[in-house]
Design an enzyme around this catalytic site. Structure first.
Site, PDB file in Angstrom:
ATOM      1  N   ASN A 150       0.810  -1.228   0.000  1.00  0.00           N
ATOM      2  CA  ASN A 150       0.000   0.000   0.000  1.00  0.00           C
ATOM      3  C   ASN A 150       0.841   1.275   0.000  1.00  0.00           C
ATOM      4  OD1 ASN A 150       0.733  -0.625   2.668  1.00  0.00           O
ATOM      5  ND2 ASN A 150      -0.945   0.590   3.476  1.00  0.00           N
ATOM      6  N   GLU A 248       3.424  -5.354  12.389  1.00  0.00           N
ATOM      7  CA  GLU A 248       2.513  -4.210  12.181  1.00  0.00           C
ATOM      8  C   GLU A 248       1.411  -4.707  11.262  1.00  0.00           C
ATOM      9  OE1 GLU A 248       2.838  -1.440  13.728  1.00  0.00           O
ATOM     10  OE2 GLU A 248       4.868  -1.680  14.508  1.00  0.00           O
ATOM     11  N   CYS A 282      -3.274   1.636   6.271  1.00  0.00           N
ATOM     12  CA  CYS A 282      -3.689   0.914   7.487  1.00  0.00           C
ATOM     13  C   CYS A 282      -4.277   1.866   8.518  1.00  0.00           C
ATOM     14  CB  CYS A 282      -2.504   0.163   8.064  1.00  0.00           C
ATOM     15  SG  CYS A 282      -1.068   1.225   8.296  1.00  0.00           S
ATOM     16  N   GLU A 461       7.276   0.356  16.229  1.00  0.00           N
ATOM     17  CA  GLU A 461       8.345   0.895  15.400  1.00  0.00           C
ATOM     18  C   GLU A 461       8.444   2.384  15.688  1.00  0.00           C
ATOM     19  OE1 GLU A 461       7.210  -0.233  11.402  1.00  0.00           O
ATOM     20  OE2 GLU A 461       8.185  -2.168  11.627  1.00  0.00           O
TER      21      GLU A 461
HETATM   22  P1  NDP Z   1       0.009  -9.347   3.167  1.00  0.00           P
HETATM   23  O1  NDP Z   1       0.002  -9.811   4.566  1.00  0.00           O
HETATM   24  O2  NDP Z   1      -0.712 -10.132   2.153  1.00  0.00           O
HETATM   25  O3  NDP Z   1       1.491  -9.220   2.626  1.00  0.00           O
HETATM   26  C1  NDP Z   1       2.497  -8.456   3.281  1.00  0.00           C
HETATM   27  C2  NDP Z   1       3.853  -8.992   2.871  1.00  0.00           C
HETATM   28  O4  NDP Z   1       4.016 -10.314   3.378  1.00  0.00           O
HETATM   29  C3  NDP Z   1       4.032  -9.102   1.369  1.00  0.00           C
HETATM   30  O5  NDP Z   1       5.358  -8.808   1.035  1.00  0.00           O
HETATM   31  C4  NDP Z   1       3.696 -10.556   1.120  1.00  0.00           C
HETATM   32  O6  NDP Z   1       4.199 -11.036  -0.091  1.00  0.00           O
HETATM   33  C5  NDP Z   1       4.339 -11.196   2.316  1.00  0.00           C
HETATM   34  N1  NDP Z   1       3.853 -12.538   2.641  1.00  0.00           N
HETATM   35  C6  NDP Z   1       2.705 -13.152   2.257  1.00  0.00           C
HETATM   36  N2  NDP Z   1       2.628 -14.412   2.761  1.00  0.00           N
HETATM   37  C7  NDP Z   1       3.755 -14.593   3.513  1.00  0.00           C
HETATM   38  C8  NDP Z   1       4.250 -15.664   4.315  1.00  0.00           C
HETATM   39  N3  NDP Z   1       3.595 -16.817   4.459  1.00  0.00           N
HETATM   40  N4  NDP Z   1       5.428 -15.474   4.962  1.00  0.00           N
HETATM   41  C9  NDP Z   1       6.106 -14.330   4.867  1.00  0.00           C
HETATM   42  N5  NDP Z   1       5.689 -13.275   4.102  1.00  0.00           N
HETATM   43  C10 NDP Z   1       4.521 -13.396   3.446  1.00  0.00           C
HETATM   44  O7  NDP Z   1      -0.499  -7.829   3.224  1.00  0.00           O
HETATM   45  P2  NDP Z   1      -0.785  -6.886   1.994  1.00  0.00           P
HETATM   46  O8  NDP Z   1       0.449  -6.748   1.162  1.00  0.00           O
HETATM   47  O9  NDP Z   1      -2.060  -7.321   1.378  1.00  0.00           O
HETATM   48  O10 NDP Z   1      -0.977  -5.479   2.736  1.00  0.00           O
HETATM   49  C11 NDP Z   1      -2.169  -5.032   3.247  1.00  0.00           C
HETATM   50  C12 NDP Z   1      -2.237  -5.290   4.733  1.00  0.00           C
HETATM   51  O11 NDP Z   1      -1.167  -4.642   5.396  1.00  0.00           O
HETATM   52  C13 NDP Z   1      -3.492  -4.722   5.364  1.00  0.00           C
HETATM   53  O12 NDP Z   1      -4.035  -5.654   6.255  1.00  0.00           O
HETATM   54  C14 NDP Z   1      -2.994  -3.508   6.118  1.00  0.00           C
HETATM   55  O13 NDP Z   1      -3.791  -3.119   7.195  1.00  0.00           O
HETATM   56  C15 NDP Z   1      -1.647  -3.945   6.541  1.00  0.00           C
HETATM   57  N6  NDP Z   1      -0.804  -2.799   6.838  1.00  0.00           N
HETATM   58  C16 NDP Z   1      -0.473  -2.547   8.150  1.00  0.00           C
HETATM   59  C17 NDP Z   1       0.279  -1.435   8.467  1.00  0.00           C
HETATM   60  C18 NDP Z   1       0.692  -1.153   9.884  1.00  0.00           C
HETATM   61  O14 NDP Z   1       1.608  -0.346  10.060  1.00  0.00           O
HETATM   62  N7  NDP Z   1       0.092  -1.753  10.883  1.00  0.00           N
HETATM   63  C19 NDP Z   1       0.711  -0.483   7.440  1.00  0.00           C
HETATM   64  C20 NDP Z   1       0.306  -0.852   6.106  1.00  0.00           C
HETATM   65  C21 NDP Z   1      -0.424  -1.983   5.834  1.00  0.00           C
HETATM   66  P3  NDP Z   1       3.257 -11.046  -1.412  1.00  0.00           P
HETATM   67  O15 NDP Z   1       2.874  -9.647  -1.681  1.00  0.00           O
HETATM   68  O16 NDP Z   1       4.131 -11.611  -2.434  1.00  0.00           O
HETATM   69  O17 NDP Z   1       2.087 -11.919  -1.049  1.00  0.00           O
END
Ligand code: NDP
Length: 481
Positions: A150, A248, A282, A461
């Protein structure tokens, strides 16, 4: 077609198996570049490079580490135009937003931690004339940093900068959906003279690259930002290996509007906190609770202003809203709008996909959507949608709205609008949330702790919290007599 490459041991290289994944431009729905489809073999190579670089980097003076990080920050600023366009093409966000928020913040992340390490001191505890304790804070080793799509470069650098500033080496994975600016960053790291192996970037799917990082025995700490479900999976794998974890995760943030608020500011900022980045932050406030005496007035003004927001080509400065990140994500958001209807919600505006003309006709656009008439505890009001969709709900008392606000499994951020000082403090204290904004939103001081409670995460963080996470404290006790 442009091929993104992995950044391992200071070089830009092809993935081990030479396999690639299509990279889509969400504004047009067309493939425009290729992403390495890396796997555990590439992660192994990256971890070896990071391990080999660690002994030297961990004892490189903080002044030298600071100098290199400042150089990276300057290069990001130099390339702001190019990086903002790249971020927009990869993610669908307006170029203007990337230029104003994402890329400057990525530069600030490096700048902030380049200077923070110069002021980072550890504790000393004197036991009168018996003994002195002092605490050493040493880098841990190889850090795994995994980030979402995002705010691609913004969140990627929010992890990488404190990790390498404090003397660790890194194996990092940006989201496979938005890898481009992390790739461009690897070129800037080479130009800045970052020693080889200090930062390694492996592109590819989460279930291959992300899980190989999480389960790697020589990567003892993982900093992850992403969805709650993925966070739980990472914790499941990492916990028996006793890895240090910072998670996070998702949010379903309340935006509480009391009748005594500054109305114009509340409406203006709520438009932003609802729909900035197509609602894919988020920290967006997706549940808007309005005190009943203000409800109709707020609704009328908010819906009128939402309808006036222009959606379309992210490169056109007149468009406030671009494309959502992917076809799959668009379908997920639309399915939640259908769910809201089934749950009895009324769509006040939006509620559908938008079809654009010409080269944008296959892009992923959703009209900003406002829904009312839903109970606080229905799925639409409890689950994270992560798109340009908000609900409006009236409330009568402070106790009632606190119960609504605290009713979800999440607890990342909350927003409160009131001119009543004592109520502002009282409500802020009672909200189950890691961050509370009063009469503002997304105002960030990088020194403050950032993170969530409940299913929104573990750990913090930001500021010295991140430097604490990326170092291991060791207490030394010296007897004086
Ligand atoms: P995901 O959890 O799908 O993916 C996040 C990252 O983890 C990506 O790089 C993804 O790779 C990777 N990933 C996926 N599966 C695994 C696994 N089994 N082991 C290790 N890494 C893995 O989240 P999104 O990318 O869809 O992001 C949106 C989400 O992030 C929302 O829920 C949002 O709220 C949250 N978010 C939280 C924030 C915070 O600060 N609390 C800030 C911004 C977003 P790939 O893309 O290749 O699947």
């Amino acid at each position: 077609m442009q091929k993104i490459r992995n950044y391992i041991n200071g070089e830009l290289i092809e993935p081990f198996d030479k396999q690639y994944i299509d990279n889509y431009n969400p504004a047009t729905g067309k493939v425009y570049s290729l992403i390495p489809d890396s796997d555990e073999k590439d992660v192994k190579l990256a971890a070896e490079a990071a391990l080999a670089a660690f002994p030297k980097w961990s004892v490189t003076s903080k002044e030298e580490r600071s100098r290199i990080l400042l150089k990276i920050s300057e290069l990001i600023e130099r390339d702001i135009e190019r990086l903002a366009i790249a971020e927009s093409v990869d993610n669908g966000k307006p170029v203007a937003l990337a230029k104003m928020v994402d890329i400057p913040r990525a530069a600030s992340n490096f700048h902030f931690y380049a200077t923070a390490i110069l002021h980072y001191s550890s504790e000393s505890h004197a036991m009168e004339d018996v003994a002195i304790n002092y605490t050493l804070r040493n880098p841990v080793g190889v850090a795994g940093c995994i980030s979402p799509w995002n705010l691609p470069l913004y969140l990627f650098t929010w992890k990488v900068a404190p990790a390498i500033a404090s003397g660790n080496c890194v194996v990092a994975k940006p989201s496979e959906i938005t890898p481009m600016t992390a790739y461009l960053l690897s070129e800037l790291c080479i130009e800045a003279g970052l020693p080889k192996g200090v930062l390694n970037i492996v592109h590819g799917h989460g279930h291959k690259v992300g899980s190989a990082i999480t389960s790697h025995p020589k990567i003892p700490l993982i900093s992850f930002t992403g969805g709650t479900k993925t966070g739980a999976e990472i914790a499941r794998v990492a916990a028996p290996m006793f890895k240090k974890l910072s998670l996070e995760l998702g949010g379903k943030n309340p935006n509480i509007i009391f009748a005594d608020c500054n109305f114009d500011n509340a409406v203006k900022t709520t438009l932003n906190s609802s729909f900035a980045n197509q609602g894919q932050i988020c920290l967006c406030g997706s549940r808007i609770f309005i005190e009943r005496s203000l409800y109709e007035k707020f609704k009328t003004e908010f819906v009128a202003k939402t309808k006036a927001m222009r959606v379309g080509n992210p490169a056109d400065g007149n468009n406030k809203i671009g494309a959502v990140v992917s076809k799959a994500h668009m379908e997920k958001i639309l399915s939640y709008i259908e769910l809201a209807k089934q749950e009895g919600g009324s769509i006040l505006c939006g509620g559908h996909q938008l079809k654009m003309e010409g080269e944008f006709s296959e892009g992923y656009y959703i009209a900003p959507t406002v829904i009312e008439g839903l109970p606080y505890n229905c799925r639409t009001n409890q689950e994270e949608i992560f798109g340009p969709v908000v609900t409006l709900t009236p409330f009568d008392t402070e106790e009632e709205v606190l119960m609504y606000a605290n009713s979800t499994q999440y607890g990342l951020a909350a927003i409160v609008w009131t001119e009543n000082l004592t109520r502002a403090h009282r409500v802020a204290n009672l909200l189950h949330s890691g961050i509370v904004w009063i009469n503002c939103w997304l105002l960030r001081d990088l020194r403050t702790p950032f993170g969530g409670v409940k299913s929104s995460g573990v750990g913090r963080e930001g500021g010295f919290e991140a430097l604490h996470f990326f170092t291991e404290p060791k207490n030394v006790c010296i007897k004086l007599k």
